[in-house]
Scaffold this active site. Structure first.
Site, short mmCIF file in Angstrom:
data_model
loop_
_atom_site.label_atom_id
_atom_site.label_comp_id
_atom_site.label_asym_id
_atom_site.label_seq_id
_atom_site.Cartn_x
_atom_site.Cartn_y
_atom_site.Cartn_z
N GLU A 1 60.88 36.83 29.45
CA GLU A 1 61.46 37.05 28.12
C GLU A 1 61.45 35.76 27.30
O GLU A 1 61.48 35.80 26.07
CB GLU A 1 62.91 37.54 28.24
CG GLU A 1 63.06 38.96 28.75
CD GLU A 1 62.82 40.01 27.68
OE1 GLU A 1 63.16 39.77 26.52
OE2 GLU A 1 62.27 41.08 28.01
N TYR B 1 69.78 36.44 25.77
CA TYR B 1 69.40 36.33 27.19
C TYR B 1 68.25 35.33 27.35
O TYR B 1 68.29 34.45 28.21
CB TYR B 1 68.99 37.72 27.69
CG TYR B 1 68.35 37.74 29.06
CD1 TYR B 1 69.13 37.71 30.22
CD2 TYR B 1 66.96 37.81 29.22
CE1 TYR B 1 68.55 37.74 31.48
CE2 TYR B 1 66.37 37.83 30.48
CZ TYR B 1 67.17 37.80 31.59
OH TYR B 1 66.58 37.83 32.85
N SER C 1 62.70 33.87 33.40
CA SER C 1 62.29 35.17 32.86
C SER C 1 61.14 35.05 31.87
O SER C 1 61.12 34.16 31.01
CB SER C 1 63.48 35.81 32.15
OG SER C 1 63.05 36.93 31.40
P1 NDP Z 1 71.17 42.10 38.73
O1 NDP Z 1 71.88 42.31 37.46
O2 NDP Z 1 70.84 43.30 39.57
O3 NDP Z 1 72.00 41.07 39.63
C1 NDP Z 1 72.53 39.89 39.10
C2 NDP Z 1 73.83 39.57 39.81
O4 NDP Z 1 74.48 38.55 39.07
C3 NDP Z 1 74.79 40.73 39.86
O5 NDP Z 1 74.68 41.44 41.07
C4 NDP Z 1 76.17 40.11 39.68
O6 NDP Z 1 76.77 39.84 40.94
C5 NDP Z 1 75.87 38.80 39.02
N1 NDP Z 1 76.28 38.90 37.60
C6 NDP Z 1 76.15 39.92 36.75
N2 NDP Z 1 76.69 39.63 35.54
C7 NDP Z 1 77.17 38.40 35.66
C8 NDP Z 1 77.87 37.55 34.78
N3 NDP Z 1 78.17 37.92 33.55
N4 NDP Z 1 78.24 36.34 35.24
C9 NDP Z 1 77.94 35.95 36.50
N5 NDP Z 1 77.29 36.72 37.39
C10 NDP Z 1 76.91 37.93 36.96
O7 NDP Z 1 69.83 41.28 38.39
P2 NDP Z 1 68.42 41.31 39.15
O8 NDP Z 1 68.65 41.31 40.60
O9 NDP Z 1 67.56 42.33 38.53
O10 NDP Z 1 67.82 39.91 38.71
C11 NDP Z 1 68.13 38.72 39.42
C12 NDP Z 1 67.93 37.54 38.49
O11 NDP Z 1 66.58 37.53 38.03
C13 NDP Z 1 68.80 37.58 37.25
O12 NDP Z 1 69.15 36.26 36.91
C14 NDP Z 1 67.87 38.15 36.19
O13 NDP Z 1 68.25 37.71 34.90
C15 NDP Z 1 66.55 37.52 36.62
N6 NDP Z 1 65.37 38.28 36.21
C16 NDP Z 1 65.25 39.59 36.55
C17 NDP Z 1 64.13 40.30 36.17
C18 NDP Z 1 63.94 41.73 36.56
O14 NDP Z 1 63.02 42.37 36.04
N7 NDP Z 1 64.75 42.25 37.47
C19 NDP Z 1 63.05 39.67 35.37
C20 NDP Z 1 63.26 38.26 35.15
C21 NDP Z 1 64.38 37.62 35.54
P3 NDP Z 1 78.36 40.05 41.19
O15 NDP Z 1 78.84 41.11 40.25
O16 NDP Z 1 78.40 40.48 42.63
O17 NDP Z 1 78.98 38.72 40.95
#
Ligand code: NDP
Length: 325
Positions: free
Chosen positions: A128, A149, A126
Protein backbone atom coordinates in the site's frame (compact mmCIF):
# COMPACT_ATOMS: atom_id res chain seq x y z
CA UNK A 1 19.21 -25.83 20.90
CA UNK A 2 16.04 -24.94 19.03
CA UNK A 3 15.75 -21.39 17.74
CA UNK A 4 13.31 -19.11 19.53
CA UNK A 5 10.87 -16.94 17.61
CA UNK A 6 8.65 -14.22 19.06
CA UNK A 7 5.66 -13.20 16.94
CA UNK A 8 4.01 -9.89 17.84
CA UNK A 9 0.41 -10.21 16.63
CA UNK A 10 0.22 -14.04 16.71
CA UNK A 11 -3.58 -14.01 16.87
CA UNK A 12 -3.95 -12.59 13.34
CA UNK A 13 -3.99 -14.31 9.96
CA UNK A 14 -0.25 -14.15 9.33
CA UNK A 15 0.63 -14.72 12.99
CA UNK A 16 -1.21 -18.05 13.10
CA UNK A 17 0.15 -19.25 9.75
CA UNK A 18 3.69 -18.21 10.69
CA UNK A 19 3.40 -19.92 14.09
CA UNK A 20 2.47 -23.15 12.32
CA UNK A 21 5.30 -22.74 9.81
CA UNK A 22 7.89 -22.15 12.54
CA UNK A 23 6.60 -24.85 14.89
CA UNK A 24 6.95 -27.33 12.02
CA UNK A 25 10.58 -26.23 11.74
CA UNK A 26 11.14 -27.06 15.41
CA UNK A 27 11.26 -23.47 16.59
CA UNK A 28 10.28 -22.65 20.14
CA UNK A 29 7.42 -20.31 19.23
CA UNK A 30 6.27 -17.45 21.43
CA UNK A 31 3.58 -14.98 20.50
CA UNK A 32 1.92 -11.86 21.82
CA UNK A 33 -1.55 -10.45 21.92
CA UNK A 34 -2.51 -7.14 23.55
CA UNK A 35 -4.44 -9.18 26.10
CA UNK A 36 -3.54 -12.86 25.99
CA UNK A 37 -6.01 -13.56 28.83
CA UNK A 38 -9.07 -12.60 26.81
CA UNK A 39 -7.97 -13.13 23.19
CA UNK A 40 -9.73 -16.16 21.71
CA UNK A 41 -6.74 -17.18 19.53
CA UNK A 42 -9.29 -18.79 17.22
CA UNK A 43 -6.81 -18.70 14.31
CA UNK A 44 -4.25 -20.69 16.30
CA UNK A 45 -6.94 -23.29 17.03
CA UNK A 46 -7.99 -23.29 13.40
CA UNK A 47 -4.49 -24.20 12.16
CA UNK A 48 -3.95 -26.59 15.09
CA UNK A 49 -0.88 -24.94 16.59
CA UNK A 50 -2.20 -23.48 19.83
CA UNK A 51 -0.71 -26.12 22.11
CA UNK A 52 2.71 -25.69 20.48
CA UNK A 53 3.15 -21.97 21.27
CA UNK A 54 3.66 -19.89 24.43
CA UNK A 55 1.43 -16.83 24.66
CA UNK A 56 2.21 -13.49 26.31
CA UNK A 57 0.39 -10.19 26.78
CA UNK A 58 2.24 -7.26 25.20
CA UNK A 59 1.22 -4.01 23.55
CA UNK A 60 3.82 -2.71 21.11
CA UNK A 61 2.72 0.84 21.92
CA UNK A 62 3.79 0.29 25.53
CA UNK A 63 7.59 0.33 25.77
CA UNK A 64 7.64 -1.38 29.14
CA UNK A 65 5.60 -4.34 27.94
CA UNK A 66 7.86 -4.72 24.89
CA UNK A 67 10.96 -4.74 27.13
CA UNK A 68 9.33 -7.23 29.46
CA UNK A 69 8.43 -9.81 26.83
CA UNK A 70 11.77 -9.47 25.03
CA UNK A 71 13.73 -9.98 28.24
CA UNK A 72 11.59 -12.97 29.18
CA UNK A 73 11.82 -14.77 25.82
CA UNK A 74 15.24 -13.58 24.51
CA UNK A 75 14.26 -14.51 20.96
CA UNK A 76 16.58 -15.27 18.03
CA UNK A 77 13.96 -13.92 15.64
CA UNK A 78 11.21 -11.36 16.14
CA UNK A 79 8.31 -11.00 13.69
CA UNK A 80 6.45 -7.73 14.06
CA UNK A 81 2.98 -8.38 12.65
CA UNK A 82 0.91 -6.51 15.27
CA UNK A 83 -0.93 -3.29 14.50
CA UNK A 84 -4.13 -1.95 13.02
CA UNK A 85 -4.17 -3.76 9.66
CA UNK A 86 -7.24 -2.51 7.80
CA UNK A 87 -6.82 0.23 5.18
CA UNK A 88 -10.54 1.04 5.37
CA UNK A 89 -10.56 1.31 9.16
CA UNK A 90 -7.48 3.55 9.04
CA UNK A 91 -9.64 6.35 7.59
CA UNK A 92 -11.89 6.04 10.67
CA UNK A 93 -9.07 5.59 13.19
CA UNK A 94 -6.03 7.41 11.78
CA UNK A 95 -4.38 8.12 15.14
CA UNK A 96 -4.79 4.56 16.42
CA UNK A 97 -3.42 3.28 13.12
CA UNK A 98 -0.38 5.56 13.19
CA UNK A 99 0.38 4.87 16.81
CA UNK A 100 -0.01 1.10 16.65
CA UNK A 101 2.14 0.81 13.52
CA UNK A 102 4.71 3.63 13.67
CA UNK A 103 5.17 3.90 17.45
CA UNK A 104 4.89 0.15 17.87
CA UNK A 105 7.74 -0.39 15.42
CA UNK A 106 9.88 2.31 17.00
CA UNK A 107 9.39 0.80 20.46
CA UNK A 108 10.49 -2.60 19.26
CA UNK A 109 13.55 -1.22 17.46
CA UNK A 110 14.55 0.75 20.55
CA UNK A 111 14.04 -2.24 22.83
CA UNK A 112 16.17 -4.53 20.64
CA UNK A 113 18.87 -1.85 20.45
CA UNK A 114 18.70 -1.30 24.21
CA UNK A 115 19.18 -4.99 25.03
CA UNK A 116 21.89 -5.49 22.43
CA UNK A 117 20.76 -9.10 21.76
CA UNK A 118 21.70 -10.43 18.31
CA UNK A 119 17.95 -10.66 17.60
CA UNK A 120 16.81 -10.51 13.97
CA UNK A 121 13.71 -8.43 13.25
CA UNK A 122 11.16 -8.87 10.49
CA UNK A 123 8.79 -5.93 10.06
CA UNK A 124 5.46 -6.35 8.25
CA UNK A 125 5.51 -3.67 5.57
CA UNK A 126 2.91 -3.16 2.88
CA UNK A 127 2.60 -2.68 -0.87
CA UNK A 128 0.00 0.00 0.00
CA UNK A 129 2.99 2.32 0.57
CA UNK A 130 3.54 2.58 -3.19
CA UNK A 131 0.08 3.95 -3.92
CA UNK A 132 -0.89 3.80 -7.60
CA UNK A 133 1.68 2.11 -9.79
CA UNK A 134 1.62 1.69 -13.54
CA UNK A 135 4.30 -1.04 -13.60
CA UNK A 136 4.98 -3.64 -10.88
CA UNK A 137 6.60 -1.89 -7.89
CA UNK A 138 9.97 -3.09 -6.61
CA UNK A 139 12.23 -1.95 -3.79
CA UNK A 140 13.44 1.02 -5.91
CA UNK A 141 9.91 2.39 -6.44
CA UNK A 142 9.04 5.59 -4.54
CA UNK A 143 6.40 5.49 -1.80
CA UNK A 144 3.22 7.50 -2.48
CA UNK A 145 0.88 6.42 0.34
CA UNK A 146 -2.84 7.11 -0.11
CA UNK A 147 -4.27 6.13 3.28
CA UNK A 148 -3.43 6.67 6.96
CA UNK A 149 -2.51 2.97 7.02
CA UNK A 150 0.00 3.39 4.21
CA UNK A 151 1.43 6.56 5.79
CA UNK A 152 1.99 4.60 9.02
CA UNK A 153 3.55 1.64 7.20
CA UNK A 154 5.87 3.99 5.28
CA UNK A 155 6.98 5.58 8.55
CA UNK A 156 7.67 2.16 10.11
CA UNK A 157 9.56 1.11 6.98
CA UNK A 158 11.95 4.06 7.23
CA UNK A 159 12.41 3.59 10.97
CA UNK A 160 13.54 0.00 10.35
CA UNK A 161 15.91 1.10 7.56
CA UNK A 162 17.30 3.85 9.79
CA UNK A 163 17.99 1.51 12.75
CA UNK A 164 19.62 -0.97 10.38
CA UNK A 165 21.96 1.71 9.00
CA UNK A 166 22.56 3.70 12.16
CA UNK A 167 22.93 0.88 14.70
CA UNK A 168 23.70 -2.19 12.60
CA UNK A 169 20.55 -4.05 13.67
CA UNK A 170 19.59 -7.08 11.59
CA UNK A 171 16.20 -5.61 10.77
CA UNK A 172 14.28 -5.72 7.51
CA UNK A 173 10.87 -4.98 6.10
CA UNK A 174 8.95 -7.31 3.85
CA UNK A 175 6.91 -5.11 1.54
CA UNK A 176 4.07 -7.53 1.12
CA UNK A 177 1.18 -7.10 -1.27
CA UNK A 178 -2.28 -8.45 -0.37
CA UNK A 179 -2.26 -12.06 0.73
CA UNK A 180 -5.39 -13.92 1.63
CA UNK A 181 -6.52 -17.07 3.41
CA UNK A 182 -9.62 -18.36 5.17
CA UNK A 183 -8.23 -16.70 8.32
CA UNK A 184 -8.96 -13.22 6.93
CA UNK A 185 -11.64 -11.50 9.02
CA UNK A 186 -14.88 -10.88 7.07
CA UNK A 187 -14.23 -7.10 7.25
CA UNK A 188 -11.74 -7.69 4.42
CA UNK A 189 -13.39 -7.64 1.02
CA UNK A 190 -11.99 -10.94 -0.29
CA UNK A 191 -13.38 -12.94 2.63
CA UNK A 192 -16.62 -10.94 2.51
CA UNK A 193 -17.09 -11.90 -1.16
CA UNK A 194 -16.22 -15.57 -0.74
CA UNK A 195 -18.35 -15.99 2.39
CA UNK A 196 -21.39 -14.26 0.84
CA UNK A 197 -21.07 -16.19 -2.45
CA UNK A 198 -20.94 -19.50 -0.55
CA UNK A 199 -24.02 -18.58 1.49
CA UNK A 200 -25.85 -17.59 -1.73
CA UNK A 201 -24.81 -20.89 -3.35
CA UNK A 202 -26.29 -22.63 -0.30
CA UNK A 203 -29.64 -20.87 -0.79
CA UNK A 204 -29.33 -17.53 1.01
CA UNK A 205 -31.40 -14.73 -0.58
CA UNK A 206 -28.99 -11.98 0.54
CA UNK A 207 -27.39 -9.38 -1.78
CA UNK A 208 -23.65 -8.73 -1.77
CA UNK A 209 -22.90 -4.98 -1.41
CA UNK A 210 -19.57 -3.76 -2.73
CA UNK A 211 -17.89 -0.41 -3.41
CA UNK A 212 -15.54 0.28 -6.32
CA UNK A 213 -15.22 -2.84 -8.51
CA UNK A 214 -12.56 -1.26 -10.74
CA UNK A 215 -9.73 -1.27 -8.21
CA UNK A 216 -6.95 -3.67 -9.10
CA UNK A 217 -4.91 -5.60 -6.56
CA UNK A 218 -2.15 -8.19 -6.46
CA UNK A 219 -3.63 -11.07 -4.42
CA UNK A 220 -1.49 -13.98 -3.21
CA UNK A 221 -1.80 -16.98 -0.91
CA UNK A 222 -0.89 -16.11 2.71
CA UNK A 223 0.89 -19.38 3.70
CA UNK A 224 3.47 -18.69 0.97
CA UNK A 225 3.98 -15.14 2.22
CA UNK A 226 4.83 -16.19 5.78
CA UNK A 227 7.45 -18.50 4.31
CA UNK A 228 8.99 -15.42 2.61
CA UNK A 229 9.08 -13.63 6.01
CA UNK A 230 11.10 -16.48 7.49
CA UNK A 231 13.42 -16.65 4.47
CA UNK A 232 14.21 -12.95 4.84
CA UNK A 233 15.57 -13.58 8.35
CA UNK A 234 17.75 -16.51 7.19
CA UNK A 235 19.87 -14.35 4.85
CA UNK A 236 23.46 -13.27 5.62
CA UNK A 237 22.41 -9.59 5.53
CA UNK A 238 19.15 -7.83 6.22
CA UNK A 239 17.42 -6.20 3.29
CA UNK A 240 13.95 -5.03 2.39
CA UNK A 241 12.16 -7.03 -0.30
CA UNK A 242 8.89 -6.84 -2.20
CA UNK A 243 6.75 -9.97 -1.96
CA UNK A 244 3.94 -10.23 -4.51
CA UNK A 245 2.56 -12.40 -7.30
CA UNK A 246 3.32 -9.81 -10.03
CA UNK A 247 -0.23 -10.00 -11.39
CA UNK A 248 -3.09 -7.59 -10.76
CA UNK A 249 -6.80 -8.37 -11.04
CA UNK A 250 -9.77 -6.09 -10.59
CA UNK A 251 -12.22 -6.56 -7.75
CA UNK A 252 -14.82 -7.26 -10.47
CA UNK A 253 -12.70 -10.19 -11.67
CA UNK A 254 -12.30 -11.45 -8.09
CA UNK A 255 -16.09 -11.42 -7.71
CA UNK A 256 -16.63 -13.05 -11.08
CA UNK A 257 -14.04 -15.81 -10.46
CA UNK A 258 -15.63 -16.55 -7.06
CA UNK A 259 -19.19 -16.85 -8.38
CA UNK A 260 -17.91 -18.79 -11.45
CA UNK A 261 -16.37 -21.38 -9.12
CA UNK A 262 -19.80 -21.84 -7.56
CA UNK A 263 -21.58 -22.01 -10.93
CA UNK A 264 -23.38 -18.65 -10.41
CA UNK A 265 -23.66 -15.44 -12.46
CA UNK A 266 -22.26 -12.74 -10.15
CA UNK A 267 -24.24 -9.92 -11.78
CA UNK A 268 -27.47 -11.33 -10.35
CA UNK A 269 -26.31 -11.07 -6.75
CA UNK A 270 -24.13 -7.95 -6.42
CA UNK A 271 -25.21 -4.35 -5.67
CA UNK A 272 -22.91 -1.35 -5.86
CA UNK A 273 -23.00 0.76 -2.72
CA UNK A 274 -21.15 4.07 -3.10
CA UNK A 275 -20.99 4.50 0.67
CA UNK A 276 -18.43 1.67 0.67
CA UNK A 277 -15.97 3.71 -1.41
CA UNK A 278 -12.89 5.00 0.43
CA UNK A 279 -12.04 8.72 0.68
CA UNK A 280 -8.92 7.94 -1.39
CA UNK A 281 -8.16 4.62 -2.96
CA UNK A 282 -5.48 2.99 -5.06
CA UNK A 283 -6.69 2.25 -8.59
CA UNK A 284 -3.91 -0.17 -9.56
CA UNK A 285 -1.56 -1.99 -7.20
CA UNK A 286 0.91 -4.67 -8.26
CA UNK A 287 4.37 -5.71 -7.08
CA UNK A 288 7.45 -7.33 -8.54
CA UNK A 289 9.19 -10.05 -6.53
CA UNK A 290 12.05 -10.44 -9.03
CA UNK A 291 14.60 -9.53 -6.35
CA UNK A 292 13.06 -11.90 -3.79
CA UNK A 293 13.21 -14.62 -6.42
CA UNK A 294 16.96 -14.00 -6.89
CA UNK A 295 17.80 -13.69 -3.20
CA UNK A 296 15.32 -15.95 -1.43
CA UNK A 297 14.50 -18.31 -4.33
CA UNK A 298 10.92 -17.42 -3.45
CA UNK A 299 8.11 -17.11 -5.96
CA UNK A 300 4.34 -17.06 -5.53
CA UNK A 301 3.09 -20.51 -6.55
CA UNK A 302 -0.65 -19.86 -6.35
CA UNK A 303 -2.57 -17.34 -8.43
CA UNK A 304 -5.77 -15.52 -7.52
CA UNK A 305 -8.00 -18.31 -8.81
CA UNK A 306 -6.24 -20.85 -6.57
CA UNK A 307 -6.60 -18.45 -3.63
CA UNK A 308 -10.34 -18.24 -4.30
CA UNK A 309 -10.67 -22.02 -4.60
CA UNK A 310 -8.91 -22.58 -1.26
CA UNK A 311 -11.07 -19.96 0.44
CA UNK A 312 -14.23 -21.57 -0.94
CA UNK A 313 -13.00 -24.99 0.21
CA UNK A 314 -12.54 -23.66 3.75
CA UNK A 315 -15.91 -21.88 3.70
CA UNK A 316 -17.59 -25.13 2.69
CA UNK A 317 -15.79 -27.16 5.35
CA UNK A 318 -13.15 -28.84 3.19
CA UNK A 319 -9.41 -28.87 4.05
CA UNK A 320 -7.16 -26.15 2.65
CA UNK A 321 -3.33 -26.01 2.42
CA UNK A 322 -2.06 -24.16 5.50
CA UNK A 323 1.61 -24.55 4.67
CA UNK A 324 3.47 -23.42 1.56
CA UNK A 325 4.42 -26.30 -0.78
P1 NDP B 1 -4.39 -9.16 11.37
O1 NDP B 1 -5.25 -7.98 11.50
O2 NDP B 1 -5.04 -10.48 11.08
O3 NDP B 1 -3.49 -9.32 12.68
C1 NDP B 1 -2.82 -8.24 13.24
C2 NDP B 1 -2.77 -8.41 14.75
O4 NDP B 1 -2.36 -7.18 15.31
C3 NDP B 1 -4.12 -8.73 15.36
O5 NDP B 1 -4.29 -10.11 15.52
C4 NDP B 1 -4.12 -7.99 16.69
O6 NDP B 1 -3.69 -8.83 17.75
C5 NDP B 1 -3.09 -6.92 16.49
N1 NDP B 1 -3.79 -5.63 16.34
C6 NDP B 1 -4.92 -5.34 15.67
N2 NDP B 1 -5.26 -4.04 15.81
C7 NDP B 1 -4.31 -3.51 16.57
C8 NDP B 1 -4.10 -2.22 17.09
N3 NDP B 1 -4.94 -1.22 16.83
N4 NDP B 1 -3.03 -2.02 17.87
C9 NDP B 1 -2.17 -3.02 18.14
N5 NDP B 1 -2.31 -4.28 17.69
C10 NDP B 1 -3.38 -4.51 16.91
O7 NDP B 1 -3.31 -8.83 10.22
P2 NDP B 1 -2.59 -9.84 9.21
O8 NDP B 1 -2.19 -11.06 9.94
O9 NDP B 1 -3.37 -9.93 7.97
O10 NDP B 1 -1.29 -8.99 8.84
C11 NDP B 1 -0.12 -9.04 9.66
C12 NDP B 1 0.67 -7.78 9.42
O11 NDP B 1 1.01 -7.68 8.04
C13 NDP B 1 -0.08 -6.50 9.76
O12 NDP B 1 0.83 -5.57 10.27
C14 NDP B 1 -0.59 -6.03 8.40
O13 NDP B 1 -0.78 -4.64 8.40
C15 NDP B 1 0.57 -6.46 7.51
N6 NDP B 1 0.19 -6.69 6.12
C16 NDP B 1 -0.80 -7.58 5.83
C17 NDP B 1 -1.15 -7.80 4.51
C18 NDP B 1 -2.20 -8.80 4.14
O14 NDP B 1 -2.60 -8.83 2.98
N7 NDP B 1 -2.64 -9.63 5.07
C19 NDP B 1 -0.48 -7.09 3.40
C20 NDP B 1 0.61 -6.25 3.84
C21 NDP B 1 0.90 -6.05 5.14
P3 NDP B 1 -4.36 -8.77 19.23
O15 NDP B 1 -5.77 -8.28 19.08
O16 NDP B 1 -4.27 -10.20 19.67
O17 NDP B 1 -3.50 -7.85 20.02
Amino acid sequence: MNKKALIFGISGQDGALLALFLANRDYEVHGTSRDAQVSSFANLDRVGVRDRVSLHSAATTDFRSVLQVLSKVVPDEVYLLAGQSSVGLSFEQPAETLESIAMGTLNLLEAIRFFGFPTRLYNAGSGECFGNVSVPADDETAFRPRSPYAVAKASAHWAVANYREAYGLFACTGILFNHESPLRPSRFVTRKIVAAACRIAAGSKERLKLGNLDIERDWGWAPEYVQAMWLMLQQPTAQDLVIATGKAHSLRQFVQFTFDELGLDWQQYVDIDDSLRRPADIAHSVGSSAKAERILYWRAMHDVRAVIRFMIDAEQGRPWPMIAP
